[in-house]
Design an enzyme around this catalytic site. Structure first.
Site, mmCIF file in Angstrom:
data_model
loop_
_atom_site.group_PDB
_atom_site.id
_atom_site.type_symbol
_atom_site.label_atom_id
_atom_site.label_comp_id
_atom_site.label_asym_id
_atom_site.label_seq_id
_atom_site.Cartn_x
_atom_site.Cartn_y
_atom_site.Cartn_z
ATOM 1 N N CYS A 103 119.474 89.694 29.899
ATOM 2 C CA CYS A 103 119.898 88.053 29.475
ATOM 3 C C CYS A 103 118.687 87.423 28.840
ATOM 4 O O CYS A 103 117.718 87.636 29.314
ATOM 5 C CB CYS A 103 119.988 87.381 30.724
ATOM 6 S SG CYS A 103 121.498 88.024 31.491
ATOM 7 N N ARG B 48 132.332 84.149 25.503
ATOM 8 C CA ARG B 48 131.568 83.949 26.846
ATOM 9 C C ARG B 48 130.532 82.869 26.629
ATOM 10 O O ARG B 48 130.182 82.097 27.622
ATOM 11 C CB ARG B 48 130.784 85.417 27.278
ATOM 12 C CG ARG B 48 130.279 85.222 28.699
ATOM 13 C CD ARG B 48 129.939 86.717 28.975
ATOM 14 N NE ARG B 48 129.729 86.826 30.239
ATOM 15 C CZ ARG B 48 128.772 86.428 31.071
ATOM 16 N NH1 ARG B 48 127.498 86.155 30.315
ATOM 17 N NH2 ARG B 48 128.563 86.645 32.390
#
Ligand code: XMP
Length: 521
Positions: free
Chosen positions: A338, A435
């Site tokens: 991430c 997303r």
């Protein structure tokens, strides 16, 4: 206790797994007495509190089948066309240990030369011959090495050399693996076609598969010639922890969806394929789009479990719980791949997120999944200790044999597989931009990276290693079950300490010139 650490009004720090350590409790039970039963959602119980992430390098049907057999559950990613994702769900629902449900079939018009090419690309030797060369069509015969090896003219058609259906030993659909194996034993054949009353092919059982499955776990105990004893087969079929539907015994499976209006059609297709839960895939779950999606699903498919998220604060969680979420996914910007916290300056340290959201969700009976940042069994123990029902893992499971993608070798000879964030540019181009609310954006801003991980072998060896590690951790803490662990948390009996940077260094391997790390034997 946890409330002293996280509840302190003066401390504005967020803590992550490494900042904390669990203090040991009293042991009055064996490690085998530790039970890991927990909850994925309000209505789905797990025997193994591990969930595979909906990522396109982690979970498709093979992973979901393996996870469910091991007592966890897999979430099939949503970077797939609707029909393909629904088919992946259906493959999990149709799975029956030992039965090949989609054997490669060939038509009677195929020549031996064509079959030779197929054999070398697929690597197996026996093929059912069906009317149109497809699964589910009328079975006309079987071609094995015995039929093909000594034929000189490779232009010969299979119809001329196959063993015709009338001469084959077959079993009717509905038979179990033990019956199928007995028939294989008696007939001394290598392949057993399973057919409907009208002769349509529905599955194939291969003796080599049974042997492979059975030999492996018991290799030192069972001589090869006893490998197919029915008790062994039972062991193999009855994965004792499998996550199954209580009535029809099908494996349970979840699938990810987005929040676009078109995702409503996706939900319908997934439900038609038999999905047990949908996971709404969003990096920031507290959006009007997601609220509407949760409400729409709960009013149209009240029995379908809906996992909402991701959230990291009580406020976000409260909104989704009020919309009807059956579970919450917790974690923002802390996954191994991430970059959300870097790019968007938003997120939360994971231990604080899990503890705070779990505290609120528990009040409503809503389980939470600690999503991301899990790199060891110890971190799963910490996630459960902070109130999670299960840990959702990407990188931990990436690189296992059951993930999508092929292995390849690095320059220094390491066997690798790809693992990428769903917010990496590559993945977003395949559809996961929703997303990150990036569907309509002129510029796609990456919130993840793409990388590689080392081969970890099969889930069927890796999950037992993880669960055994978790059991040792819970034993050290003095908790015999996840319920007990979380009651101890509520009652302030579970003691944590914060670790200084020096303490964290001390808690890892240190002071060696070099070392090798073998995870399990
Ligand atoms: P681990 O640490 O298990 O994390 O590899 C997996 C979880 O990370 C989330 N995820 C992402 N988060 N950018 C993000 O900020 C990304 O590209 C990305 N891809 C996955 C997701 O919650 C997953 O389960």
């Amino acid at each position: 206790s946890a409330s002293d650490i996280f509840g302190s009004k003066t401390s504005m720090s967020g803590y992550t797994y490494d900042d904390l350590i669990c203090l040991p409790g009293h042991i009055n039970f064996g490690v085998h007495d530790v039970a890991l039963g927990s909850r994925f959602s309000k209505k789905i119980a797990l025997r193994t509190p591990i969930v595979s992430s909906p990522m396109d390098t982690v979970t498709e049907s093979n992973m979901a089948i393996a996870m469910a057999l091991e007592g966890g559950i897999g979430v099939i990613h949503t970077n797939l066309p609707v029909e393909t994702q629904a088919m992946e769900v259906a493959r999990v629902k149709k799975f029956k240990a030992g039965f090949i449900l989609e054997p490669r079939c060939v038509p009677p018009t195929m020549t031996l030369e064509e079959l030779d090419n197929l054999k070398s690309s697929l690597g197996f030797t026996g093929f059912p011959v069906t009317e149109n060369g497809q699964m589910g069509a009328k079975l006309l015969g079987l071609v094995t090495k015995r039929d093909t090896d000594f034929v000189q003219d490779r232009k010969t058609r299979l119809s001329q050399i196959m063993t015709p259906a009338a001469d084959l030993v077959t079993k009717l659909e509905g038979c179990d693996l033990i019956e199928a194996n007995e028939t294989l034993q008696k007939s001394k054949k290598g392949k057993l076609p399973i057919v409907t009353k009208s002769g349509l092919l529905v599955a194939l059982v291969a003796r080599t598969d049974i042997k492979k499955n059975v030999d492996f776990p018991n290799a030192t105990k069972h001589p090869v010639n006893k490998a197919c004893e029915s008790t062994d087969i039972k062991k193999n079929v009855d994965f004792p922890n499998a996550t199954k539907h209580p009535v029809n015994k099908e494996l349970l499976v979840a699938a990810a969806i987005g929040t676009r209006p078109a995702d409503r059609d996706r939900v319908k297709a997934l439900v038609a394929a038999g999905v047990d839960a949908v996971v709404i895939d969003s990096s920031q779950g507290d959006s009007v789009f997601q609220h509407e999606m949760v409400k729409w699903i709960k009013s149209n498919f009240p029995d379908l479990q809906v996992v909402a998220g991701n959230v990291v604060t009580k406020r976000q969680a409260q909104h989704l719980i009020e919309c009807g979420a059956d579970a919450l996914r917790v974690g923002m910007g802390i996954g191994s791949i991430c970059t959300t916290q870097e790019v968007c300056a938003c997120g939360r340290a994971q231990a604080s997120a899990v503890y705070n959201v779990a505290k609120l969700a528990r009040h409503y009976g809503v389980p939470i999944l600690a999503d991301g940042g899990i790199s060891s069994p110890g971190r799963i123990v910490k996630a459960l200790s902070l109130g999670a029902g299960a840990a959702m893992c990407g990188s931990l499971l990436a690189g296992t044999a059951e993930t999508p993608g092929e292995y390849f070798y690095s320059d220094d000879g390491k066997r690798l597989k790809r693992y990428r964030g769903m917010g990496s540019i590559d993945a977003m181009k395949k559809g996961s931009d929703d997303r990150y609310f990036g569907t309509a954006a002129a510029i796609k801003v990456a919130q993840g990276v793409s990388g590689t991980v080392q081969d970890k072998g099969s889930i069927h060896k890796y999950i037992p290693y993880l669960t055994q590690g978790i059991k040792h951790g819970m034993q050290d803490i003095g908790a015999q079950s996840v319920d007990q662990l979380q009651s101890m948390l509520q009652e302030g009996q579970l003691r944590f300490e914060l670790r200084s940077a020096a303490a964290q260094r001390e808690g890892g391997v240190h002071g060696l010139h070099s070392f090798e790390r073998k995870l399990f034997d």
